[in-house]
Enzyme design. Structure first.
Site, PDB file in Angstrom:
ATOM      1  N   GLU A   1       3.679  -7.315  -4.951  1.00 49.29           N
ATOM      2  CA  GLU A   1       4.631  -7.999  -5.543  1.00 49.29           C
ATOM      3  C   GLU A   1       3.282  -8.989  -6.303  1.00 49.29           C
ATOM      4  O   GLU A   1       3.133  -9.422  -7.091  1.00 49.29           O
ATOM      5  CB  GLU A   1       5.147  -9.403  -4.939  1.00 49.29           C
ATOM      6  CG  GLU A   1       6.052  -9.558  -5.237  1.00 49.29           C
ATOM      7  CD  GLU A   1       7.386  -9.880  -4.439  1.00 49.29           C
ATOM      8  OE1 GLU A   1       8.741  -9.398  -4.020  1.00 49.29           O
ATOM      9  OE2 GLU A   1       7.903 -11.363  -4.147  1.00 49.29           O
TER      10      GLU A   1
ATOM     11  N   HIS B   1       0.902  13.246  11.459  1.00 45.56           N
ATOM     12  CA  HIS B   1       1.973  15.084  11.578  1.00 45.56           C
ATOM     13  C   HIS B   1       2.871  14.903  10.423  1.00 45.56           C
ATOM     14  O   HIS B   1       3.512  15.371   9.941  1.00 45.56           O
ATOM     15  CB  HIS B   1       3.139  14.946  13.117  1.00 45.56           C
ATOM     16  CG  HIS B   1       1.385  15.221  13.305  1.00 45.56           C
ATOM     17  ND1 HIS B   1       0.922  16.529  14.047  1.00 45.56           N
ATOM     18  CD2 HIS B   1       1.215  14.458  14.581  1.00 45.56           C
ATOM     19  CE1 HIS B   1      -0.204  15.923  15.139  1.00 45.56           C
ATOM     20  NE2 HIS B   1       0.307  14.539  15.752  1.00 45.56           N
TER      21      HIS B   1
ATOM     22  N   LYS C   1      16.839 -11.384  -9.858  1.00 49.98           N
ATOM     23  CA  LYS C   1      17.488 -12.023 -10.108  1.00 49.98           C
ATOM     24  C   LYS C   1      18.177 -12.526 -10.566  1.00 49.98           C
ATOM     25  O   LYS C   1      19.442 -12.621 -10.347  1.00 49.98           O
ATOM     26  CB  LYS C   1      16.659 -13.289  -9.450  1.00 49.98           C
ATOM     27  CG  LYS C   1      15.729 -12.944  -7.251  1.00 49.98           C
ATOM     28  CD  LYS C   1      15.414 -14.146  -7.039  1.00 49.98           C
ATOM     29  CE  LYS C   1      14.544 -14.291  -6.419  1.00 49.98           C
ATOM     30  NZ  LYS C   1      13.998 -15.487  -4.935  1.00 49.98           N
TER      31      LYS C   1
HETATM   32  O1  PA5 Z   1       7.140 -13.813  -1.516  1.00 51.09           O
HETATM   33  C1  PA5 Z   1       7.871 -13.903  -2.937  1.00 51.09           C
HETATM   34  O2  PA5 Z   1       8.001 -15.073  -3.456  1.00 51.09           O
HETATM   35  C2  PA5 Z   1       9.538 -14.112  -2.507  1.00 51.09           C
HETATM   36  O3  PA5 Z   1       9.299 -12.696  -2.193  1.00 51.09           O
HETATM   37  C3  PA5 Z   1      10.467 -14.747  -1.787  1.00 51.09           C
HETATM   38  O4  PA5 Z   1      10.204 -15.123  -0.688  1.00 51.09           O
HETATM   39  C4  PA5 Z   1      11.484 -14.141  -1.709  1.00 51.09           C
HETATM   40  O5  PA5 Z   1      12.742 -13.506  -3.189  1.00 51.09           O
HETATM   41  C5  PA5 Z   1      12.915 -14.739  -1.130  1.00 51.09           C
HETATM   42  O6  PA5 Z   1      12.651 -16.102  -1.918  1.00 51.09           O
HETATM   43  P1  PA5 Z   1      13.206 -17.768  -1.612  1.00 51.09           P
HETATM   44  O7  PA5 Z   1      12.227 -17.953  -0.411  1.00 51.09           O
HETATM   45  O8  PA5 Z   1      13.094 -18.651  -2.776  1.00 51.09           O
HETATM   46  O9  PA5 Z   1      14.851 -16.681  -0.825  1.00 51.09           O
END
Ligand code: PA5
Length: 430
Positions: free
Chosen positions: A282, A303, A418
């Site tokens: 990400e 394995h 989202k």
């Molecule tokens: O790393 C990130 O920002 C995302 O993976 C968020 O943690 C995830 O989308 C959840 O978002 P939030 O903490 O706003 O619920």
């Protein structure tokens, strides 16, 4: 104590490996990259100094002692993966912070999905009157987390439980639905700082609150993180493990290693690879750039995946994690003294040694086939080491963002998904 061993990169051919000179030539960028990271207001290496939050967590944990048999974290992505890793590393071994051996710490559960089968299962196993739900969402609006929250809140309401005694929130200090509800109903609420993204938040209340409530030593975790932070801010490459790791990943990416495998030889670190997978994917997967993370577990994936690593496309960097002291030595017994093939076992071979030797064998085979591989060596699995590992990986990702010239701290493509999901929901139900 963490040691990054990349000697094998110098043993393989130039097209696939790295010489010490290639790595050290990157040193001149450290200062510039640190300034850039600082100017991006990345808070992941500063949040560990927030004493107010730590105090609030400690006070809440003290008040909660003996009240709950189960702690349930509701969250997704960065709001859940760090805690899942902590649970796997320590939960079974946690001793109650009061040191009173007959008080056991609560069970820790993490609900990070919205599959109704999973949600229903929890409804049947939990005694809600003895459960604390920690809703973790930085935005305070994530639909999956909100759906879980609404569901379990309703269940608590049906049992006529006082909501503020069974819920705590970890969220933004001002914005989002969770903050609004917390303010209105006096629900205990902790903060994820504005400048710390979800996947960088394990060392904020997002990870520290559930950890503390379950008897994990968060002070030790933070002191490990601080030790590694000292390395992260060092302009000298020999003293900066996060930078060396990022430099290796980047330089090898330029030689076509588009996939990075993280392969701990430790069952307890299996979930760390999930956490790291998100962190790398990400943060760096942007603008057509990126490195694809792949998780593996030693020795079992020898394995299943190692054939590919050793003999398939040479497009991977394999990063092993080797733990020097893998719990108490466990000797493999030999009930077959009559079978010569088992004779070696009589020499008191341990599972620990077998695990290490299997890793070394795999590493040697990869090196012989010119497959780049490095090892992160740790003494043991402790709160302190985990703190160091979290900070090392977070720091390396920040540097990697600079190498790739991308902003590592947002996730625009996730936000887009989202947005579309929300629009579909509104369309479907209006
Ligand atoms: O790393 C990130 O920002 C995302 O993976 C968020 O943690 C995830 O989308 C959840 O978002 P939030 O903490 O706003 O619920």
């Amino acid at each position: 104590m963490i040691y990054l061993d990349y000697e094998n990169l110098g043993k393989i051919d130039e097209a696939n490996g790295l010489s010490p000179e290639e790595i050290s030539a990157t040193e001149k960028s450290i200062k510039k990259y640190l300034q850039k990271i600082h100017s991006k207001n990345a808070g992941f290496y500063e949040c560990i100094d927030d004493q107010t939050q730590i105090k609030a967590i400690n006070v809440f944990a003290k008040k909660s002692e003996g009240k709950y048999t189960d702690i349930v974290v509701l969250g997704i992505g960065g709001s859940a993966l760090g805690t899942a890793c902590l649970k796997q590393c320590f939960k079974k071994f946690a001793i109650d912070a009061t040191k009173n051996s007959d008080i056991t710490t609560p069970n820790l559960h993490i609900i990070s999905n919205i599959d109704p089968v999973l949600i229903k299962k929890f409804t049947t196993i939990l005694d809600l009157s003895k459960t604390l739900f920690i809703v973790v969402s930085k935005s305070g609006t994530t639909p999956e987390t909100m759906a879980q929250y609404l569901y379990f809140r309703q269940k608590c309401k049906e049992k006529k439980l006082t909501i503020k005694n069974h819920f705590a929130f970890v969220t933004d200090r001002e914005e989002g639905l969770l903050r609004e509800i917390a303010n209105k109903e006096n629900i205990p609420a902790f903060e994820i700082p504005r400048n710390v993204g979800g996947r960088f938040s394990v060392l904020t209340a997002a990870g520290l609150l559930p950890a503390k409530l379950c008897g994990i030593d968060i002070q030790k975790m933070l002191s490990g993180a601080k030790k590694m932070r000292d390395e992260f801010v060092s302009p000298e490459i020999s003293k900066n493990t996060p930078f060396r790791l990022a430099a290796i990943q980047y330089l090898l990416n330029q030689k076509g290693k588009n996939i990075n495998v993280l392969m701990p030889y430790s069952q307890q670190l299996d979930r760390l690879t999930d956490w790291y997978t998100q962190l790398l994917a990400e943060s760096i997967g942007k603008q057509g750039k990126g490195i694809t993370p792949l998780k593996a577990l030693g020795a079992e994936d020898q394995h299943s995946q190692v054939q590919l690593y050793n003999d398939g496309p040479n497009d991977k960097l394999i990063t092993f994690i080797e733990v020097e002291t893998l719990s108490d030595p466990l000797i493999i017994p030999n009930p077959h003294t009559d079978i010569p093939a088992f004779d070696i076992i009589n020499k008191k071979v341990t599972f620990n040694k077998l695990m290490t030797l299997e890793k070394r064998g795999t590493e040697m085979a990869l090196t012989e086939n010119n497959r780049p591989n490095i090892t992160i060596k740790i003494n043991n699995i402790s709160e302190e080491t985990l703190g160091e590992l979290f900070m090392m990986f977070e720091g390396s990702i920040a540097f990697l963002g600079e190498f790739f010239e991308i902003y590592a701290f947002d996730q625009p493509a996730v936000e887009l998904g989202k947005k579309f999901s929300k629009e579909l929901l509104i369309k479907e139900y209006s």
